[in-house]
Design an enzyme around this catalytic site. Structure first.
Site, PDB file in Angstrom:
ATOM      1  N   ILE A 155       0.819  -1.219   0.000  1.00  0.00           N
ATOM      2  CA  ILE A 155       0.000   0.000   0.000  1.00  0.00           C
ATOM      3  C   ILE A 155       0.853   1.270   0.000  1.00  0.00           C
ATOM      4  CG2 ILE A 155      -2.020  -1.116   1.017  1.00  0.00           C
ATOM      5  CD1 ILE A 155      -1.208   0.120   3.733  1.00  0.00           C
ATOM      6  N   LYS A 181       2.626  -4.892   3.310  1.00  0.00           N
ATOM      7  CA  LYS A 181       3.771  -3.977   3.397  1.00  0.00           C
ATOM      8  C   LYS A 181       3.263  -2.542   3.317  1.00  0.00           C
ATOM      9  CE  LYS A 181       6.613  -2.075   0.499  1.00  0.00           C
ATOM     10  NZ  LYS A 181       6.772  -0.784   1.197  1.00  0.00           N
ATOM     11  N   ALA A 183       3.730   1.596   3.166  1.00  0.00           N
ATOM     12  CA  ALA A 183       4.729   2.430   2.487  1.00  0.00           C
ATOM     13  C   ALA A 183       5.839   2.794   3.471  1.00  0.00           C
ATOM     14  CB  ALA A 183       4.070   3.681   1.938  1.00  0.00           C
ATOM     15  N   GLY A 234      -0.718   2.130  -5.781  1.00  0.00           N
ATOM     16  CA  GLY A 234       0.442   3.013  -5.909  1.00  0.00           C
ATOM     17  C   GLY A 234       0.586   3.505  -7.338  1.00  0.00           C
ATOM     18  N   GLU A 257      -4.486  -0.850  -8.136  1.00  0.00           N
ATOM     19  CA  GLU A 257      -5.211   0.419  -8.089  1.00  0.00           C
ATOM     20  C   GLU A 257      -4.156   1.501  -8.242  1.00  0.00           C
ATOM     21  OE1 GLU A 257      -6.427   3.605  -7.236  1.00  0.00           O
ATOM     22  OE2 GLU A 257      -6.956   3.060  -5.188  1.00  0.00           O
ATOM     23  N   LYS A 341       8.934  16.543  -7.277  1.00  0.00           N
ATOM     24  CA  LYS A 341       8.105  16.205  -8.444  1.00  0.00           C
ATOM     25  C   LYS A 341       7.062  17.304  -8.685  1.00  0.00           C
ATOM     26  CE  LYS A 341       4.529  12.937  -9.865  1.00  0.00           C
ATOM     27  NZ  LYS A 341       3.849  11.668  -9.679  1.00  0.00           N
ATOM     28  N   GLU A 388       0.362  12.930 -13.730  1.00  0.00           N
ATOM     29  CA  GLU A 388      -0.203  12.984 -12.378  1.00  0.00           C
ATOM     30  C   GLU A 388       0.719  13.850 -11.513  1.00  0.00           C
ATOM     31  OE1 GLU A 388      -0.375   9.202 -10.174  1.00  0.00           O
ATOM     32  OE2 GLU A 388      -2.396   9.784  -9.595  1.00  0.00           O
TER      33      GLU A 388
HETATM   34  P1  NAI Z   1       5.158   3.793  -5.432  1.00  0.00           P
HETATM   35  O1  NAI Z   1       4.247   3.154  -6.390  1.00  0.00           O
HETATM   36  O2  NAI Z   1       6.634   3.689  -5.654  1.00  0.00           O
HETATM   37  O3  NAI Z   1       4.887   3.225  -3.951  1.00  0.00           O
HETATM   38  C1  NAI Z   1       3.697   2.610  -3.528  1.00  0.00           C
HETATM   39  C2  NAI Z   1       4.039   1.339  -2.738  1.00  0.00           C
HETATM   40  O4  NAI Z   1       4.723   0.427  -3.598  1.00  0.00           O
HETATM   41  C3  NAI Z   1       4.979   1.559  -1.543  1.00  0.00           C
HETATM   42  O5  NAI Z   1       4.635   0.684  -0.503  1.00  0.00           O
HETATM   43  C4  NAI Z   1       6.336   1.169  -2.122  1.00  0.00           C
HETATM   44  O6  NAI Z   1       7.271   0.771  -1.141  1.00  0.00           O
HETATM   45  C5  NAI Z   1       5.953   0.023  -3.024  1.00  0.00           C
HETATM   46  N1  NAI Z   1       6.908  -0.266  -4.103  1.00  0.00           N
HETATM   47  C6  NAI Z   1       7.736   0.586  -4.744  1.00  0.00           C
HETATM   48  N2  NAI Z   1       8.470  -0.063  -5.667  1.00  0.00           N
HETATM   49  C7  NAI Z   1       8.108  -1.366  -5.610  1.00  0.00           C
HETATM   50  C8  NAI Z   1       8.506  -2.544  -6.310  1.00  0.00           C
HETATM   51  N3  NAI Z   1       9.438  -2.509  -7.266  1.00  0.00           N
HETATM   52  N4  NAI Z   1       7.905  -3.711  -6.005  1.00  0.00           N
HETATM   53  C9  NAI Z   1       6.955  -3.776  -5.056  1.00  0.00           C
HETATM   54  N5  NAI Z   1       6.550  -2.699  -4.343  1.00  0.00           N
HETATM   55  C10 NAI Z   1       7.107  -1.511  -4.618  1.00  0.00           C
HETATM   56  O7  NAI Z   1       4.747   5.312  -5.316  1.00  0.00           O
HETATM   57  P2  NAI Z   1       5.621   6.550  -4.791  1.00  0.00           P
HETATM   58  O8  NAI Z   1       7.025   6.427  -5.270  1.00  0.00           O
HETATM   59  O9  NAI Z   1       5.412   6.676  -3.351  1.00  0.00           O
HETATM   60  O10 NAI Z   1       4.898   7.763  -5.531  1.00  0.00           O
HETATM   61  C11 NAI Z   1       5.165   8.019  -6.904  1.00  0.00           C
HETATM   62  C12 NAI Z   1       3.925   8.483  -7.604  1.00  0.00           C
HETATM   63  O11 NAI Z   1       2.980   7.421  -7.624  1.00  0.00           O
HETATM   64  C13 NAI Z   1       3.182   9.614  -6.930  1.00  0.00           C
HETATM   65  O12 NAI Z   1       3.733  10.868  -7.251  1.00  0.00           O
HETATM   66  C14 NAI Z   1       1.810   9.439  -7.492  1.00  0.00           C
HETATM   67  O13 NAI Z   1       1.764  10.017  -8.778  1.00  0.00           O
HETATM   68  C15 NAI Z   1       1.659   7.944  -7.597  1.00  0.00           C
HETATM   69  N6  NAI Z   1       0.964   7.358  -6.446  1.00  0.00           N
HETATM   70  C16 NAI Z   1      -0.336   6.921  -6.599  1.00  0.00           C
HETATM   71  C17 NAI Z   1      -1.019   6.438  -5.509  1.00  0.00           C
HETATM   72  C18 NAI Z   1      -2.423   5.969  -5.623  1.00  0.00           C
HETATM   73  O14 NAI Z   1      -3.179   6.099  -4.663  1.00  0.00           O
HETATM   74  N7  NAI Z   1      -2.836   5.356  -6.715  1.00  0.00           N
HETATM   75  C19 NAI Z   1      -0.438   6.402  -4.167  1.00  0.00           C
HETATM   76  C20 NAI Z   1       0.944   6.819  -4.130  1.00  0.00           C
HETATM   77  C21 NAI Z   1       1.581   7.288  -5.228  1.00  0.00           C
END
Ligand code: NAI
Ligand code: MG
Length: 488
Positions: A155, A181, A183, A234, A257, A341, A388
């Site tokens: 998440i 897991k 964040a 994410g 999602e 960003k 985004e």
């Molecule tokens: P992210 O997608 O990297 O992180 C979300 C989750 O995925 C965290 O728990 C992270 O540790 C995990 N994660 C990251 N890389 C992974 C991998 N290779 N394998 C498995 N898990 C992994 O998002 P981040 O870097 O925090 O934010 C980047 C952009 O993503 C934001 O600017 C936004 O545009 C978007 N985002 C969208 C969200 C939504 O609600 N759909 C929530 C958070 C970010």
């Protein structure tokens, strides 16, 4: 600035115990309002995920306490957890605001929404029914809807507690066991809620929480050959990686999602001030850090200037600062990376010729505060209209006709949500039928409830969360055919 709060749990939660990471490593979780370290958290990686999977497998084994539990009792356990969350609501909301930077009032709202969602899914436990199917008189055919088994859940940081409940609710209701897991930015409320699950009486191994980083702990979950489903919320980029890992390992089920660039379309037959208020909340809620944020505001040319005037007033009235101060509407963004960003995208808007009506700058040097920002004269080709931003930035575009706005609204790889504001029911229905998005909100925005499915078209995701649909992501269907032997 930060309200003091005792941090009770900083270790991994495996098999109903708090334990150090195998590696012994820790990482800092910080308060985004001032950059201070709140606590050092055990950093899980593959070795810890393996341990958690072993515990979750034992908890899911045939004849385990969890498997033998009457579904009604499973529901009562979930209600008990909801009771404990309610008891500790103030503490959990305080933890959330400290770790995430969202206002205390909105943290309380998130916890309350989470409690409602958990109770909604608690009610499903003993109502997950199969079918009997007519297949002629040679067989009696029936289906059972069974839990997938050990599931992984990854998440993000924008709604740490609420996203946990959206994941745990259907997983527990269906009888799965789970490894979550949180964040790396926001591990605190997940660890506390794990302790409450133990207090509620969930058997060891049903719920496991492994804080850590994405490429290590997250990837270990996505790649694990004994995890049978992964649910992820994410970025779209990581969503691709999760699906690839699932494909390369064991074809685990995947629900995603992901991000969005959701259009909110405002016609010229409306009360412009009211429409501006809906559009304001649609983008500025949670400091713009919302997957379904109304981040493309399309306004009819006849009311465009008047709309921009109202939108400006609303943004100017917004008070940014200490999220624990009840007069404050907007706290800090989550971290330096997101701040960078957002500022990069704001600067691109300036360079590409959009007009900054309000804001456009960082506030101060401590904490990650951004001015509520409005761009007018935005065109579809600008980065701020395509990417985004995930920050407090409203982009206002102009349109003239229904056909034009539908075509432009759909010209994106995303498809999470959309909205339309009009007094004309035919316009609303035409738009609702043509728009490519998982949710369509008419004369409102963010009308999300536990009972109704939520999720994305196109690259905004796969599968649905919430409602009955959300259960299906955690169920396998088994068909049982019984031969009828005739006596004569
Ligand atoms: P992210 O997608 O990297 O992180 C979300 C989750 O995925 C965290 O728990 C992270 O540790 C995990 N994660 C990251 N890389 C992974 C991998 N290779 N394998 C498995 N898990 C992994 O998002 P981040 O870097 O925090 O934010 C980047 C952009 O993503 C934001 O600017 C936004 O545009 C978007 N985002 C969208 C969200 C939504 O609600 N759909 C929530 C958070 C970010
Ligand atoms: Mg990332």
């Amino acid at each position: 600035m930060a309200k003091q709060v005792e941090i009770k749990y900083t270790q991994l939660f495996i098999d109903n115990e708090f334990v150090d990471a195998v590696s012994g490593r820790k990482f800092s979780t910080i308060n985004p309002a001032n950059g201070e370290v709140i606590a050092e958290i055990s950093e899980g990686d593959k070795a810890d995920v393996d341990k958690a999977v072993d515990a979750a497998k034992r908890a899911f084994a045939r004849n385990s306490k969890w498997r033998k539990m009457d579904p009604y009792d499973r529901g009562q356990l979930m209600h008990k957890l909801a009771d404990l969350i309610t008891r500790d609501l103030d503490y959990i909301a305080t933890l959330e605001t400290r770790d995430n930077g969202k206002t205390y009032a909105s943290a309380v709202g998130d916890i309350e929404a989470g409690i409602a969602c958990l109770r909604y899914y608690a009610g499903w436990c003993d109502k997950i029914q199969g079918n009997t199917i007519p297949t002629g008189d040679t067989y009696v055919t029936l289906t059972r809807r069974e839990p997938i088994g050990v599931v992984g859940q990854i998440i993000p940081w924008n709604y740490p507690f609420l996203m946990l409940i959206w994941k745990w609710g259907p997983a527990l209701a269906t009888g799965c066991t789970l490894i979550l897991k949180p964040a790396e930015q926001t591990p605190l409320t997940a660890l506390y809620t794990a302790a409450l699950a133990k207090e509620a009486g969930f058997p060891a191994g049903v719920i496991n929480v492994i804080p850590g980083y994405g490429p290590t702990a997250g990837a270990a979950i996505a790649e694990h050959s004994e995890i049978h489903k992964v649910a992820f919320t994410g970025s779209t980029e990581v969503g691709h990686a999760i699906m690839a890992a699932a494909a390369k390992s064991n074809l685990k089920r995947v629900s995603l999602e992901l991000g969005g660039k959701s259009p909110l379309v405002i016609f010229d037959d409306v009360d412009v001030k009211e429409a501006a208020e809906i559009a304001h909340d649609a983008i500025f809620v949670n400091h713009g850090q919302c997957c379904c944020a109304g981040s493309r505001t399309f306004v009819h040319s006849k009311i465009y200037d008047e709309f921009v005037k109202h939108a400006k007033q609303l943004a100017l009235a917004k008070k940014v600062g200490d999220p624990f101060d009840s007069k404050i509407d907007q706290g800090p963004q989550i971290d330096q990376e997101q701040l960078n960003k957002i500022m990069d995208l704001i600067n691109s808007g300036k360079q590409q010729g959009a007009v900054v009506e309000v804001g456009g700058n960082r506030i101060g040097e401590t904490g990650y505060f951004v001015q509520p920002t409005i761009f007018s004269n935005v065109t579809d080709d600008m980065r701020i209209a395509k990417e985004e931003i995930f920050g407090p930035v409203q982009t206002i575009l102009k349109f003239d006709t229904m056909d034009e706005v539908i075509e432009r609204a759909n010209r994106t790889n995303y498809g999470l949500a959309s909205g339309i504001i009009t007094k004309d029911i035919n316009k609303a229905l035409e738009f609702a039928q043509a728009i490519e998005s998982g949710s369509v909100w008419v004369n409102c925005y963010d009308a999300i409830t536990s009972q109704a499915p939520f999720g994305g078209f196109k690259q905004s995701g796969i599968g649905r969360e919430l409602g009955e649909e959300g259960l299906n992501e955690y169920l396998e269907i088994k068909t049982i055919s019984i031969k009828v032997t005739k006596n004569n």
